[in-house]
Motif scaffolding. Structure first.
Motif, PDB file in Angstrom:
ATOM      1  N   LYS A 102       0.751  -1.213   0.005  1.00 45.68           N
ATOM      2  CA  LYS A 102       0.103   0.167  -0.016  1.00 45.68           C
ATOM      3  C   LYS A 102       0.833   1.541   0.120  1.00 45.68           C
ATOM      4  N   GLU A 103       2.064   1.323   0.745  1.00 46.76           N
ATOM      5  CA  GLU A 103       2.873   2.351   0.872  1.00 46.76           C
ATOM      6  C   GLU A 103       3.814   2.524  -0.376  1.00 46.76           C
ATOM      7  N   ASP A 104       4.128   1.310  -1.195  1.00 43.60           N
ATOM      8  CA  ASP A 104       4.761   1.300  -2.284  1.00 43.60           C
ATOM      9  C   ASP A 104       4.142   0.451  -3.214  1.00 43.60           C
ATOM     10  N   PRO A 105       2.961   0.966  -4.166  1.00 42.90           N
ATOM     11  CA  PRO A 105       2.250   0.117  -5.095  1.00 42.90           C
ATOM     12  C   PRO A 105       3.164  -0.897  -6.066  1.00 42.90           C
ATOM     13  N   PHE A 106       4.421  -0.269  -6.114  1.00 46.04           N
ATOM     14  CA  PHE A 106       5.194  -1.151  -7.146  1.00 46.04           C
ATOM     15  C   PHE A 106       6.335  -1.824  -6.384  1.00 46.04           C
ATOM     16  N   ALA A 107       6.052  -2.224  -4.986  1.00 46.84           N
ATOM     17  CA  ALA A 107       7.184  -3.150  -4.333  1.00 46.84           C
ATOM     18  C   ALA A 107       7.262  -4.304  -4.965  1.00 46.84           C
ATOM     19  N   ALA A 108       8.318  -5.136  -4.783  1.00 50.54           N
ATOM     20  CA  ALA A 108       8.544  -6.325  -5.287  1.00 50.54           C
ATOM     21  C   ALA A 108       7.694  -7.459  -4.640  1.00 50.54           C
ATOM     22  N   PRO A 109       7.544  -8.561  -5.063  1.00 48.52           N
ATOM     23  CA  PRO A 109       6.538  -9.663  -4.499  1.00 48.52           C
ATOM     24  C   PRO A 109       7.195 -10.128  -3.266  1.00 48.52           C
ATOM     25  N   TYR A 110       8.460 -10.373  -3.406  1.00 45.27           N
ATOM     26  CA  TYR A 110       9.167 -10.942  -2.389  1.00 45.27           C
ATOM     27  C   TYR A 110      10.577 -10.131  -1.973  1.00 45.27           C
ATOM     28  N   ARG A 111      11.051 -10.542  -0.708  1.00 46.53           N
ATOM     29  CA  ARG A 111      12.345 -10.078  -0.424  1.00 46.53           C
ATOM     30  C   ARG A 111      13.469 -11.393  -0.653  1.00 46.53           C
ATOM     31  N   ALA A 515      28.571  19.995 -10.428  1.00 46.43           N
ATOM     32  CA  ALA A 515      27.157  19.996 -10.052  1.00 46.43           C
ATOM     33  C   ALA A 515      27.058  20.921  -8.861  1.00 46.43           C
ATOM     34  N   GLN A 516      26.077  21.575  -9.165  1.00 42.89           N
ATOM     35  CA  GLN A 516      25.741  22.717  -8.198  1.00 42.89           C
ATOM     36  C   GLN A 516      24.420  22.560  -7.525  1.00 42.89           C
ATOM     37  N   TYR A 517      24.360  21.542  -6.778  1.00 41.13           N
ATOM     38  CA  TYR A 517      23.293  21.106  -5.778  1.00 41.13           C
ATOM     39  C   TYR A 517      23.534  20.763  -4.674  1.00 41.13           C
ATOM     40  N   SER A 518      22.741  20.712  -3.572  1.00 40.43           N
ATOM     41  CA  SER A 518      22.932  20.239  -2.311  1.00 40.43           C
ATOM     42  C   SER A 518      22.615  18.727  -2.104  1.00 40.43           C
ATOM     43  N   TYR A 519      21.421  18.588  -2.565  1.00 38.97           N
ATOM     44  CA  TYR A 519      20.810  17.206  -2.209  1.00 38.97           C
ATOM     45  C   TYR A 519      19.971  16.600  -3.615  1.00 38.97           C
ATOM     46  N   SER A 520      20.039  15.564  -3.922  1.00 41.35           N
ATOM     47  CA  SER A 520      19.242  15.175  -5.039  1.00 41.35           C
ATOM     48  C   SER A 520      18.491  13.892  -4.721  1.00 41.35           C
ATOM     49  N   LEU A 521      17.115  13.847  -4.483  1.00 41.98           N
ATOM     50  CA  LEU A 521      16.241  12.949  -4.180  1.00 41.98           C
ATOM     51  C   LEU A 521      15.709  12.115  -5.669  1.00 41.98           C
ATOM     52  N   SER A 522      15.589  11.005  -5.576  1.00 37.36           N
ATOM     53  CA  SER A 522      15.096  10.280  -6.791  1.00 37.36           C
ATOM     54  C   SER A 522      14.512   8.881  -6.464  1.00 37.36           C
ATOM     55  N   TYR A 523      13.522   8.586  -7.404  1.00 38.76           N
ATOM     56  CA  TYR A 523      12.660   7.414  -7.066  1.00 38.76           C
ATOM     57  C   TYR A 523      12.936   6.376  -8.478  1.00 38.76           C
ATOM     58  N   ASP A 524      13.652   5.095  -7.878  1.00 43.46           N
ATOM     59  CA  ASP A 524      14.091   4.441  -8.958  1.00 43.46           C
ATOM     60  C   ASP A 524      13.052   3.169  -8.956  1.00 43.46           C
ATOM     61  N   GLY A 525      11.883   3.333  -8.422  1.00 41.38           N
ATOM     62  CA  GLY A 525      11.133   2.013  -8.638  1.00 41.38           C
ATOM     63  C   GLY A 525      10.369   2.078  -9.991  1.00 41.38           C
ATOM     64  N   PRO A 526       9.822   1.156 -10.342  1.00 40.39           N
ATOM     65  CA  PRO A 526       9.052   0.667 -11.602  1.00 40.39           C
ATOM     66  C   PRO A 526       8.232   1.861 -12.207  1.00 40.39           C
ATOM     67  N   SER A 527       7.409   2.545 -11.390  1.00 37.00           N
ATOM     68  CA  SER A 527       6.593   3.897 -11.908  1.00 37.00           C
ATOM     69  C   SER A 527       7.412   4.964 -12.423  1.00 37.00           C
ATOM     70  N   SER A 528       8.667   4.952 -11.700  1.00 34.59           N
ATOM     71  CA  SER A 528       9.643   6.061 -12.006  1.00 34.59           C
ATOM     72  C   SER A 528       8.930   7.460 -11.809  1.00 34.59           C
ATOM     73  N   ARG A 529       8.177   7.660 -10.854  1.00 37.69           N
ATOM     74  CA  ARG A 529       7.227   8.730 -10.512  1.00 37.69           C
ATOM     75  C   ARG A 529       7.252   9.384  -9.217  1.00 37.69           C
ATOM     76  N   ILE A 530       7.657  10.656  -8.929  1.00 37.05           N
ATOM     77  CA  ILE A 530       7.701  11.097  -7.768  1.00 37.05           C
ATOM     78  C   ILE A 530       6.092  11.851  -7.693  1.00 37.05           C
ATOM     79  N   ASP A 531       5.410  11.593  -6.493  1.00 37.59           N
ATOM     80  CA  ASP A 531       4.138  12.685  -6.301  1.00 37.59           C
ATOM     81  C   ASP A 531       4.493  13.991  -5.839  1.00 37.59           C
ATOM     82  N   ASP A 532       3.516  14.849  -6.591  1.00 40.56           N
ATOM     83  CA  ASP A 532       3.641  16.262  -6.052  1.00 40.56           C
ATOM     84  C   ASP A 532       3.636  16.547  -4.876  1.00 40.56           C
ATOM     85  N   THR A 533       3.147  15.881  -4.040  1.00 43.30           N
ATOM     86  CA  THR A 533       2.966  16.048  -2.699  1.00 43.30           C
ATOM     87  C   THR A 533       4.370  16.086  -1.990  1.00 43.30           C
TER      88      THR A 533
END
Length: 885
Positions: A102-111, A515-533
């Motif tokens: 629920k927290e991650d709809p693209f979570a893998a089926p197993y660990r 590179a001129q930034y302080s932090y970089s946040l990325s999402y590498d899951g299958p959806s490749s999508r970060i929510d606007d929230t």
């Protein structure tokens, strides 16, 4: 006295001050050779160990080759040893919980636990970082990733036995085996099932540290390593083999011969990446461990090897020249002082060969004293330096250890001895050429000179009066003495500027990329999508100065033939082989957007055109980033435009994901040389089109973004940012962030260490230079005692003599400073050019070093005149005229 050469020891004892000065010069020079060799060897040792840790201790790897090729590689005549890795299978630790899904709809089926088998050589070549325990020694032992322990039903401990059901991953909907990339630590799908094939028991003997560069898969797929001697090879299984060659000479040719013997065609080739990289290898791939090969001077890029070797040779040559100049001056002055003595020896039967032998024996005796002391002091100097470094909390150099190398110590001694002998040859020949009667008649440099014409300097006369003109003419009338003294000073200035340049250069290469930034946040899951929230939450943080959404996707583009830079085309014709319309279809292009606020920030970087967001939305406007920095096959660095687009040009582009295959036309509204968040040129071989989010969505058919760049407020603590980013990664394994603030702090620590090391060397260089100049200038003045007494006898006052002597020093300093600064700056730039093929750094004009060198030259020459003036003041005119210096 049994022979003329017995005079050598007597002279050295009689002239203790001069002998001590000569020995001190040799000690300092050998100390410098020893120190530079030791620090170079220590830094090399640290670099090798760090590179082996990051990239592995091997030379070339064959990834994904069939089992039947393994014995052919291991038994090849060029191969010294080979480490083999096999995939043993996956084990399911547990199914992913519904709450996690629920927290991650693209979570893998197993660990998963990904078990790989290493033979003994592979264990040594690719050592994992252990938290505790040891490496497995047989097939019943295993080491686990410490981050996997919480997913076991019962957390295993060292020495305990665990049972694993090993199997394969399958595509659930079709029942086909899932295609695994690389070693299998990366990649999963929602449509996935697991099929157990065998059950194994392992004893846990160690725990691995988590990877420093975790990816979205690292929360679901955990590495585990067991021992497999790979004596039983499955011909239908893929293996990964890491090879050490017997000789690194012509390694590329040997690897090509090995590839040919294995009958491998259409093989990917390239440089190895770090061991914890995301591995996308689908086919057979050959990788050269260039980072390690470069440290052995055997990179497959010949230009890199030559660059490092030539740079090191240039630095050693400059030090040798400075040493030779100083010791030569001491010997030369020593010979001038004893011209009459050598003349007496000639009168009583000494041959020119015996005179030369006397001088060379002096060189040998002082070398036997100075060189061992120099080696000892150089080693002790390094001991103190490394002790101080160990007290600092530093980044890359925090475990740098002092390496005392016998070849380095021997080389330092030989270089010192060579410098002394080269210095003594000229004075020895000069002493041997002395004519007995002429030498007895004229002592030292008081000899009457044959002067045909001396130029008058009206400017000097107007500025400093008659005394200034006397000082100027004194320099001109004995050009040989002037050149010797000036040469000594010029070499010292050159050495200072060159080593100061090395300090600045090391500061640059220890800094991070542009590179001129302080932090970089990325999402590498299958959806490749970060929510606007998430973006809104980040933007609201007080510590955040600016945040940019980053949209990026690969696109096909038709590049018109007349818009391709001919120079770039000459290097990469293979990129332009698919003709379409009036150009070539290429896929090394990206359509990107940094959001509307990113375009506002990009305005200042435009080299052509302007940014009008409304117009861009209407015309599908893009800003082209086309300037790149590339390395040729010879290792030469080039900065050039990949394409030659101009404002108003039109480009046809389309997506390559199969959803929108119709070309759409974009209009070039601006050109930039550097990206929004960079101060350096791109090193990628791709072409970027920067646009608005609206245009991006229209062309790509999607408004998703998977990365946010964050600029922190430097006046506020960054803890709220890091706390928020960490909470995201803890909640969802698909998120990860890059803390560039911490990396910058580490880079500053590294730069601080390099400064300590290089400024310590500069201190020794300055001391050598100071002694050299003071000795040369002051001795030349003392040798002219009769001359100054004559001037006072014909009416020049003591004050005027002092002024003349000081002005001579000033003129020496001015001349030497101008020539030394010009040559030093040129050499500084030349060494930078040599380094450029191996390391990326920009040359900066050394204004600061030039200012210090100029001021130091003037002060040193003035200080050098104080001692002789004090001595001349105490000598009466009559005594001075009678003396022979």
């Amino acid at each position: 006295m049994k022979s003329y050469t017995d005079l050598t020891g007597k002279y050295l004892k009689g002239q203790k001050k001069r002998s001590m000065l000569t020995i001190l010069g040799i000690i300092l020079s050998v100390t410098l050779f020893t120190s530079i060799g030791t620090i170079g060897m220590s830094y090399w040792d640290k670099s090798v160990r760090q590179t082996m840790q990051d990239f592995g201790d091997y030379h070339v790897s064959f990834n994904g080759i069939s089992g039947e090729a393994i014995p052919k590689v291991k038994n090849n005549a060029a191969v010294k040893s080979a480490g083999v890795i096999s995939r043993e299978g996956y084990a399911v630790l547990r199914e992913t919980k519904e709450k996690e899904k629920k927290e991650d709809p693209f979570a893998a089926p197993y660990r998963y636990l990904n078990v790989k088998g290493y033979n003994a050589n592979a264990m040594n070549m690719l050592q994992s970082q252990l938290d505790s325990g040891r490496y497995p020694e047989n097939s019943n032992e295993i080491i686990l990733s410490s981050s996997s322990l919480s997913y076991f039903l019962k957390k295993p401990k060292l020495g305990e036995t665990i049972t694993l059901n090993l199997g394969i991953r399958k595509v659930a909907s079709t029942g086909e085996d899932k295609k695994i990339n690389g070693l299998g630590d990366y990649g999963w799908d929602l449509d996935e099932a697991f099929q157990a094939q065998s059950q194994r028991e392992y004893t846990v003997v160690g725990f691995m540290k988590p990877s420093s560069k975790e990816n979205w898969s690292s929360g679901y797929i955990f590495p585990a390593i067991t021992f497999n001697d790979n004596k039983s090879i499955d011909n239908y299984k893929n293996y990964f083999i890491y090879v050490k060659m017997k000789s690194l000479k012509n390694i590329k040719e040997k690897t090509e011969a090995l590839r040919s013997s294995l009958q491998l065609s259409n093989v990917e080739q390239g440089s190895a990446m770090q061991l914890d990289r995301d591995n996308f290898i689908e086919n057979v791939r050959i990788e050269y461990n260039n980072e390690l090969l470069k440290l052995y001077g055997k990179s497959i890029y010949e230009g890199v090897n030559n660059s490092l070797i030539l740079t090191f040779a240039a630095v050693i040559a400059i030090i040798m020249i400075c040493t030779i100049a100083m010791i030569y001056n001491i010997f030369h002055i020593s010979v001038l002082e004893r011209i009459s003595q050598f003349g007496m020896l000639r009168c009583i039967g000494a041959t020119p060969a015996q005179i030369r032998k006397i001088v060379m024996q002096e060189a040998t005796l002082i070398s036997l004293i100075g060189i061992p002391i120099g080696i000892l002091t150089g080693t002790l100097f390094m001991k103190v330096l490394f002790y101080n470094i160990s007290l600092l909390t530093l980044g890359f150099l925090n475990d740098m250890r002092m390496v005392i190398s016998l070849p380095i110590l021997i080389s330092a001694g030989l270089l010192g001895l060579l410098s002394v002998y080269l210095s003594a040859i000229g004075p020895a020949k000069q002493a041997a050429r002395v004519y007995p009667l002429e030498a007895l008649k004229n002592a030292g440099s008081s000899k009457v000179e044959n002067i045909t014409k001396v130029k008058k300097s009206l400017f000097v006369k107007k500025l400093f009066g008659v005394v200034g003109q006397f000082a100027s003419r004194n320099l001109q009338r004995n050009k040989k003495r002037f050149r010797i003294t000036a040469f000594s000073m010029i070499i010292s200035i050159i050495l200072f500027i060159v080593f100061s340049g090395l300090v600045d250069f090391m500061h640059q290469i220890t800094q991070l990329s542009g590179a001129q930034y302080s932090y970089s946040l990325s999402y590498d899951g299958p959806s490749s999508r970060i929510d606007d929230t998430v973006y809104r939450d980040v933007s609201k943080l007080d510590a955040v100065q600016q945040a940019y959404k980053f949209y990026s996707n690969q696109v096909d583009a038709i590049i018109p033939k007349d818009k391709i830079n001919p120079i770039y085309y000459g290097f990469h014709k293979d990129r332009y082989i698919v003709a379409e319309g009036e150009g070539y279809r290429t896929d090394n292009n990206f359509l990107v957007s940094y959001g509307d606020n990113g375009l506002d920030a990009l305005q200042s970087k435009l080299t052509a055109g302007k940014i009008d967001k409304e117009k861009m939305n209407q015309e599908n406007g893009v800003i082209v980033l086309q300037k790149i920095m590339m390395m040729t096959e010879e290792g030469k660095r080039l900065i050039l435009d990949q394409t030659q687009f101009k404002v108003g040009d039109h480009i046809k582009i389309r997506t390559i994901d199969g959803n929108h295959n119709e070309y759409q036309t974009v209009t070039v509204v601006g050109i930039v040389d550097q990206d929004l968040l960079s101060k350096k040129y791109s090193t990628g071989q791709d072409l970027s089109f920067i646009t608005t989010p609206k245009v991006y969505s229209k062309i790509m058919g999607s408004d998703t973004y998977s990365r946010i760049f964050i600029l922190a407020n430097p006046d506020i603590s960054n803890h709220p940012i890091t706390d928020y980013l960490k909470s995201l990664t803890d909640k969802n394994a698909g998120f990860n962030y890059h803390d560039r603030v911490a990396e910058v702090a580490q880079a500053k620590n590294d730069a601080k260490t390099f400064s300590i090391l290089l400024y310590a060397f500069i201190g020794v260089i300055v001391l050598i230079a100071f002694l050299n100049i003071v000795n040369t200038v002051s001795t030349n003045l003392i040798l002219r005692t009769k001359e100054f007494a004559t001037l006072k006898a014909i009416g020049m006052t003591q004050k005027e003599v002092r002024k003349m002597i000081i002005l001579e020093g000033v003129f020496y300093g001015l001349f030497a400073a101008v020539i030394g600064i010009i040559l030093g700056t040129t050499l500084n730039y030349g060494i930078q050019v040599l380094f450029a093929s191996a390391l990326d750094a920009d040359w900066v004009f050394p204004w600061y070093s030039i200012g210090i060198a100029f001021a130091g030259s003037m002060i040193t020459t003035i200080v050098a005149t104080i001692g002789p003036m004090y001595r001349l003041n105490k000598v009466s005119i009559v005594d001075a005229l009678r003396s022979e210096n």
